[in-house]
Design an enzyme around this catalytic site. Sequence first.
Site, PDB file in Angstrom:
ATOM      1  NE  ARG A  58       1.637  -7.679  -9.051  1.00 17.28           N
ATOM      2  CZ  ARG A  58       2.431  -7.852  -8.024  1.00 17.28           C
ATOM      3  NH1 ARG A  58       3.565  -8.565  -8.595  1.00 17.28           N
ATOM      4  NH2 ARG A  58       2.720  -7.301  -6.971  1.00 17.28           N
ATOM      5  CB  ALA A  60       5.440   0.509  -7.863  1.00 14.96           C
ATOM      6  CG  ASP A 246       2.033   0.456  -5.640  1.00  9.98           C
ATOM      7  OD1 ASP A 246       1.857  -0.262  -4.343  1.00  9.98           O
ATOM      8  OD2 ASP A 246       1.972   0.126  -6.490  1.00  9.98           O
TER       9      ASP A 246
HETATM   10  O1  MRU Z   1      -1.932  -3.846  -7.512  1.00 11.82           O
HETATM   11  P1  MRU Z   1      -0.392  -4.259  -7.548  1.00 11.82           P
HETATM   12  O2  MRU Z   1      -0.239  -6.096  -7.452  1.00 11.82           O
HETATM   13  O3  MRU Z   1       0.360  -3.652  -8.488  1.00 11.82           O
HETATM   14  O4  MRU Z   1       0.038  -3.854  -6.175  1.00 11.82           O
HETATM   15  C1  MRU Z   1       1.250  -4.033  -5.909  1.00 11.82           C
HETATM   16  C2  MRU Z   1       1.903  -3.483  -4.514  1.00 11.82           C
HETATM   17  O5  MRU Z   1       1.000  -3.045  -3.714  1.00 11.82           O
HETATM   18  C3  MRU Z   1       3.370  -3.771  -4.051  1.00 11.82           C
HETATM   19  O6  MRU Z   1       3.359  -3.940  -2.776  1.00 11.82           O
HETATM   20  C4  MRU Z   1       4.022  -2.523  -4.599  1.00 11.82           C
HETATM   21  O7  MRU Z   1       3.723  -2.129  -5.757  1.00 11.82           O
HETATM   22  C5  MRU Z   1       5.421  -2.873  -4.365  1.00 11.82           C
HETATM   23  S1  MRU Z   1       6.245  -3.778  -5.293  1.00 11.82           S
HETATM   24  C6  MRU Z   1       7.791  -3.938  -5.083  1.00 11.82           C
END
Ligand code: MRU
Length: 355
Positions: A58, A60, A246
């Site tokens: 997980r 982004a 994201d």
């Molecule tokens: O649901 P997730 O864990 O994939 O959410 C991740 C986030 O919200 C992060 O802050 C975002 O993807 C940036 S990661 C460098």
Amino acid sequence: MKNPQISENIPYDRVRAVQWENDRLSLIDQRRLPGRTEMVALGHLPECIDAIRDMVVRGAPAIGITAAYAVVLAARDRYRTDPAGWRSALFSDLELLAAARPTAVNLRWAVERMRCVVESAIGADPVALLLAEARRIHAEDIAANHRMGTLGMALIEPGSGVLTHCNTGALATGGYGTALGVVRAGFAAGRIGPVYADETRPWLQGARLTAWELVQENIPVTLIVEGAAAQLMKEGRIRWVIVGADRIAANGDTANKIGTYGLAVSARYHGVKFMVVAPTSSVDMTITDGGGIPIESRDPAEVLNCSGTRTAAEGAQAWNPAFDVTPATLIDAIVTEKGVVEAPSAAKMRALADS
Ligand code: MRU
């Protein structure tokens, strides 16, 4: 190009969650951390889609990199099965892959980069070309993170306390991290003092993943429940909130893990600065403002249970949006590998995109 290696010259950069090994994609299973550090090896596209949807991987940028390697696996299977007609079957695969999670634009961005290679690989076995592109995407992400670490930490006054949200580190990217990359660089340079991480309900990315990463690097970290963030600010313990993204819309509005918006509101009220750190692969210039960003809604069971045990009263329901949108007006700086946008606006974001 080989897997991006860990450089001896960059401190606090020892974790890699996504690797290409023995002709397969190897991921740290983030559902098992911090209790167990287990690798899973994936050889086919459907497993990769499940891994993204089920949050084995997980964050982004990490989702985008995983998708790039997944296209290599899909192309290998399609080409072996049908060397003449592999391309049209692969195009359907790309659509399924791009839909695995809706909010992180890096997923669609990486799939489109891979699609360009598929389109140019006329008549040839595409696998080597696609693998080279996936490795480039991976290496570029790490390089962007190192650059953003340097740019972001330069904004921070020496010795500042900071609060970060969710996990934006090596686990969420190709390596090093975005917001957590700034924490790594800022800690190494003495600009960052106390590091606070909030738990990040319901999936506990902060408690489970950010804390794990910082402990691996020997960077002291103090966990708080999200409800403690406003009090932390009121007591003057932090000067910056540093988060990832994201998807960033064309005017700088930013979608990130649920709870980010509340932190930004609280930060503005308390005079704490708010920094978003994200590569330009997270910027979506096709979306005018945050209202157009699709927000993933996840299973209410994530809220009603904790580590598989029911914690909410039987009969209660739950609402579980995975992300929220912070308006650009609450953001002091968006840090990308192409430069820093202070007090973001549509005009400044356009200038960044054109640079
Ligand atoms: O649901 P997730 O864990 O994939 O959410 C991740 C986030 O919200 C992060 O802050 C975002 O993807 C940036 S990661 C460098």
